[in-house]
Design a protein around this motif. Structure first.
Motif, PDB file in Angstrom:
ATOM      1  N   ALA A  38      -6.830   1.774   9.361  1.00  0.00           N
ATOM      2  CA  ALA A  38      -5.405   1.906   9.045  1.00  0.00           C
ATOM      3  C   ALA A  38      -5.054   1.130   7.786  1.00  0.00           C
ATOM      4  O   ALA A  38      -4.271   1.593   6.944  1.00  0.00           O
ATOM      5  N   VAL A  39      -5.623  -0.050   7.637  1.00  0.00           N
ATOM      6  CA  VAL A  39      -5.373  -0.848   6.437  1.00  0.00           C
ATOM      7  C   VAL A  39      -5.953  -0.155   5.210  1.00  0.00           C
ATOM      8  O   VAL A  39      -5.292  -0.052   4.160  1.00  0.00           O
ATOM      9  N   LEU A  40      -7.163   0.359   5.323  1.00  0.00           N
ATOM     10  CA  LEU A  40      -7.788   1.031   4.181  1.00  0.00           C
ATOM     11  C   LEU A  40      -7.030   2.298   3.802  1.00  0.00           C
ATOM     12  O   LEU A  40      -6.929   2.634   2.613  1.00  0.00           O
ATOM     13  N   ALA A  41      -6.493   2.998   4.782  1.00  0.00           N
ATOM     14  CA  ALA A  41      -5.693   4.189   4.483  1.00  0.00           C
ATOM     15  C   ALA A  41      -4.462   3.811   3.668  1.00  0.00           C
ATOM     16  O   ALA A  41      -4.073   4.534   2.731  1.00  0.00           O
ATOM     17  N   ALA A  42      -3.845   2.674   3.997  1.00  0.00           N
ATOM     18  CA  ALA A  42      -2.684   2.217   3.236  1.00  0.00           C
ATOM     19  C   ALA A  42      -3.089   1.816   1.817  1.00  0.00           C
ATOM     20  O   ALA A  42      -2.372   2.102   0.850  1.00  0.00           O
ATOM     21  N   VAL A  43      -4.244   1.177   1.677  1.00  0.00           N
ATOM     22  CA  VAL A  43      -4.750   0.828   0.343  1.00  0.00           C
ATOM     23  C   VAL A  43      -4.982   2.090  -0.477  1.00  0.00           C
ATOM     24  O   VAL A  43      -4.567   2.193  -1.640  1.00  0.00           O
ATOM     25  N   ASP A  44      -5.647   3.055   0.141  1.00  0.00           N
ATOM     26  CA  ASP A  44      -5.990   4.289  -0.576  1.00  0.00           C
ATOM     27  C   ASP A  44      -4.753   5.103  -0.950  1.00  0.00           C
ATOM     28  O   ASP A  44      -4.777   5.866  -1.928  1.00  0.00           O
ATOM     29  N   ALA A  45      -3.673   4.949  -0.181  1.00  0.00           N
ATOM     30  CA  ALA A  45      -2.449   5.697  -0.458  1.00  0.00           C
ATOM     31  C   ALA A  45      -1.603   5.070  -1.566  1.00  0.00           C
ATOM     32  O   ALA A  45      -0.698   5.713  -2.096  1.00  0.00           O
ATOM     33  N   ARG A  98     -14.063  -3.982   1.579  1.00  0.00           N
ATOM     34  CA  ARG A  98     -14.282  -2.531   1.528  1.00  0.00           C
ATOM     35  C   ARG A  98     -13.769  -1.890   0.250  1.00  0.00           C
ATOM     36  O   ARG A  98     -14.283  -0.852  -0.175  1.00  0.00           O
ATOM     37  N   ARG A  99     -12.736  -2.485  -0.355  1.00  0.00           N
ATOM     38  CA  ARG A  99     -12.116  -1.891  -1.551  1.00  0.00           C
ATOM     39  C   ARG A  99     -11.893  -2.954  -2.625  1.00  0.00           C
ATOM     40  O   ARG A  99     -10.778  -3.104  -3.142  1.00  0.00           O
ATOM     41  N   PRO A 100     -12.897  -3.709  -3.018  1.00  0.00           N
ATOM     42  CA  PRO A 100     -12.658  -4.800  -3.980  1.00  0.00           C
ATOM     43  C   PRO A 100     -12.092  -4.322  -5.301  1.00  0.00           C
ATOM     44  O   PRO A 100     -11.291  -5.027  -5.931  1.00  0.00           O
ATOM     45  N   GLU A 101     -12.485  -3.124  -5.726  1.00  0.00           N
ATOM     46  CA  GLU A 101     -12.027  -2.622  -7.023  1.00  0.00           C
ATOM     47  C   GLU A 101     -10.603  -2.081  -6.972  1.00  0.00           C
ATOM     48  O   GLU A 101     -10.002  -1.825  -8.014  1.00  0.00           O
ATOM     49  N   ARG A 102     -10.054  -1.921  -5.764  1.00  0.00           N
ATOM     50  CA  ARG A 102      -8.734  -1.305  -5.611  1.00  0.00           C
ATOM     51  C   ARG A 102      -7.613  -2.319  -5.416  1.00  0.00           C
ATOM     52  O   ARG A 102      -6.438  -1.965  -5.480  1.00  0.00           O
ATOM     53  N   LEU A 103      -7.954  -3.593  -5.170  1.00  0.00           N
ATOM     54  CA  LEU A 103      -6.921  -4.567  -4.840  1.00  0.00           C
ATOM     55  C   LEU A 103      -6.555  -5.428  -6.043  1.00  0.00           C
ATOM     56  O   LEU A 103      -7.415  -5.853  -6.812  1.00  0.00           O
ATOM     57  N   ALA A 104      -5.262  -5.709  -6.176  1.00  0.00           N
ATOM     58  CA  ALA A 104      -4.801  -6.658  -7.190  1.00  0.00           C
ATOM     59  C   ALA A 104      -4.968  -8.088  -6.700  1.00  0.00           C
ATOM     60  O   ALA A 104      -5.310  -8.987  -7.470  1.00  0.00           O
ATOM     61  N   LYS A 105      -4.716  -8.303  -5.411  1.00  0.00           N
ATOM     62  CA  LYS A 105      -4.746  -9.655  -4.852  1.00  0.00           C
ATOM     63  C   LYS A 105      -4.699  -9.557  -3.335  1.00  0.00           C
ATOM     64  O   LYS A 105      -4.259  -8.547  -2.778  1.00  0.00           O
ATOM     65  N   VAL A 106      -5.141 -10.618  -2.684  1.00  0.00           N
ATOM     66  CA  VAL A 106      -4.990 -10.776  -1.240  1.00  0.00           C
ATOM     67  C   VAL A 106      -4.129 -12.007  -1.000  1.00  0.00           C
ATOM     68  O   VAL A 106      -4.369 -13.070  -1.591  1.00  0.00           O
ATOM     69  N   ALA A 107      -3.115 -11.889  -0.147  1.00  0.00           N
ATOM     70  CA  ALA A 107      -2.298 -13.027   0.267  1.00  0.00           C
ATOM     71  C   ALA A 107      -2.547 -13.281   1.747  1.00  0.00           C
ATOM     72  O   ALA A 107      -2.485 -12.352   2.561  1.00  0.00           O
ATOM     73  N   LEU A 108      -2.838 -14.518   2.076  1.00  0.00           N
ATOM     74  CA  LEU A 108      -3.148 -14.915   3.449  1.00  0.00           C
ATOM     75  C   LEU A 108      -2.072 -15.887   3.926  1.00  0.00           C
ATOM     76  O   LEU A 108      -1.864 -16.934   3.315  1.00  0.00           O
ATOM     77  N   ILE A 109      -1.385 -15.539   5.011  1.00  0.00           N
ATOM     78  CA  ILE A 109      -0.282 -16.355   5.521  1.00  0.00           C
ATOM     79  C   ILE A 109      -0.703 -17.016   6.830  1.00  0.00           C
ATOM     80  O   ILE A 109      -0.918 -16.348   7.843  1.00  0.00           O
ATOM     81  N   GLY A 110      -0.841 -18.324   6.803  1.00  0.00           N
ATOM     82  CA  GLY A 110      -1.085 -19.068   8.037  1.00  0.00           C
ATOM     83  C   GLY A 110      -2.387 -18.750   8.723  1.00  0.00           C
ATOM     84  O   GLY A 110      -2.483 -18.876   9.949  1.00  0.00           O
ATOM     85  N   GLY A 111      -3.383 -18.356   7.962  1.00  0.00           N
ATOM     86  CA  GLY A 111      -4.673 -18.031   8.575  1.00  0.00           C
ATOM     87  C   GLY A 111      -5.772 -18.000   7.537  1.00  0.00           C
ATOM     88  O   GLY A 111      -5.510 -18.108   6.328  1.00  0.00           O
ATOM     89  N   ILE A 112      -6.988 -17.847   8.005  1.00  0.00           N
ATOM     90  CA  ILE A 112      -8.158 -17.798   7.129  1.00  0.00           C
ATOM     91  C   ILE A 112      -9.056 -16.651   7.561  1.00  0.00           C
ATOM     92  O   ILE A 112      -9.017 -16.229   8.719  1.00  0.00           O
ATOM     93  N   PRO A 113      -9.875 -16.129   6.653  1.00  0.00           N
ATOM     94  CA  PRO A 113     -10.746 -15.003   7.018  1.00  0.00           C
ATOM     95  C   PRO A 113     -11.859 -15.424   7.977  1.00  0.00           C
ATOM     96  O   PRO A 113     -12.502 -16.462   7.790  1.00  0.00           O
ATOM     97  N   THR A 114     -12.070 -14.603   8.980  1.00  0.00           N
ATOM     98  CA  THR A 114     -13.197 -14.798   9.886  1.00  0.00           C
ATOM     99  C   THR A 114     -14.493 -14.472   9.151  1.00  0.00           C
ATOM    100  O   THR A 114     -14.578 -13.464   8.460  1.00  0.00           O
TER     101      THR A 114
END
Length: 228
Positions: free
Chosen positions: A53-60, A83-99
């Motif tokens: 679902a997240v990737l579909a939103a990125v692709d759209a 999954r889409r490193p070339e498609r993202l401008a930035k990642v914002a993380l609120i109150g958490g860290i990547p597993t």
């Protein structure tokens, strides 16, 4: 810029309502993402379904979006970077860290009858929920959606080293930027320790700033997007 908003455990996309309105007024296009099993789809949803679902939103998105993850969903935002490193401008993380790779997504609380229900407020007493009044707590708990077991216990799979090239901003609510830097420096946050561009933003709130500080959170996210 398109700003994709992903809520953490038990939250559906409507939790972003006031943040989204503020982001629109600041000239951005907010896209709250409906996650299967959390307001979209059945309790049989899996972690892979949520990632899709997240990737579909990125692709759209017409351009490169900023992907925002809250709490456990910081890992969903980071999976989008994988999954889409070339498609993202930035990642914002609120109150958490990547597993990290090969670890369970969010196996934090008891699972009953195939789902992980909201555990009540006791685990969140202190800085997490200090800024929520009784009305806000009641509304959040009443709206909480039990998280499917196959989401909570799904295993995170990361494989593309280009994710470390995606710029990151870590929004620090119940902890401080100084604490976050200390955790990263100590090796407790291995994914962010390897990220090449990490900025920090402080917000004086508990764990759910989209509820308690929506306008301030929107300003922080807009500034991060504009700095991309």
């Amino acid at each position: 810029m398109d700003i994709l908003l992903i809520g953490g455990l038990w939250l559906n996309a409507s939790v972003w309502g006031r943040v989204a309105s503020a982001l629109e007024s600041l000239g951005h296009r907010p896209v709250p993402v409906a996650l299967p099993g959390q307001g979209s789809g059945a309790a049989s949803a899996t972690l892979d379904d949520q990632v899709a679902a997240v990737l579909a939103a990125v692709d759209a998105a017409p351009g490169k979006p900023m992907v925002v993850g809250h709490s456990a969903a910081c890992s969903l935002a980071w999976l989008a970077a994988d999954r889409r490193p070339e498609r993202l401008a930035k990642v914002a993380l609120i109150g958490g860290i990547p597993t990290p790779d090969a670890q369970p997504y969010a196996d934090f609380f008891e699972v009953r009858d195939g789902v992980m229900p909201f555990p009540g407020w006791e685990p969140f007493e202190g800085p997490d929920a200090a800024d929520l009044d009784e009305k806000a707590r009641r509304e959040l708990a009443d709206a909480a959606i039990p998280v499917p077991e196959a989401v909570a216990r799904g295993v995170v799979r990361l494989g593309d080293e280009r994710r470390f090239d995606v710029p990151v901003v870590l929004v620090c609510p119940e902890f401080t930027p100084a604490q976050a830097r200390e955790w990263i420096g100590a090796g407790d946050v291995p994914e962010l320790a390897r990220a090449k561009h990490v900025d920090f933003a402080d917000i004086d709130s508990g764990h759910w700033p989209m509820i308690s500080r929506p306008a301030e959170l929107a300003r922080i996210l807009a500034a991060a997007a504009e700095a991309s």
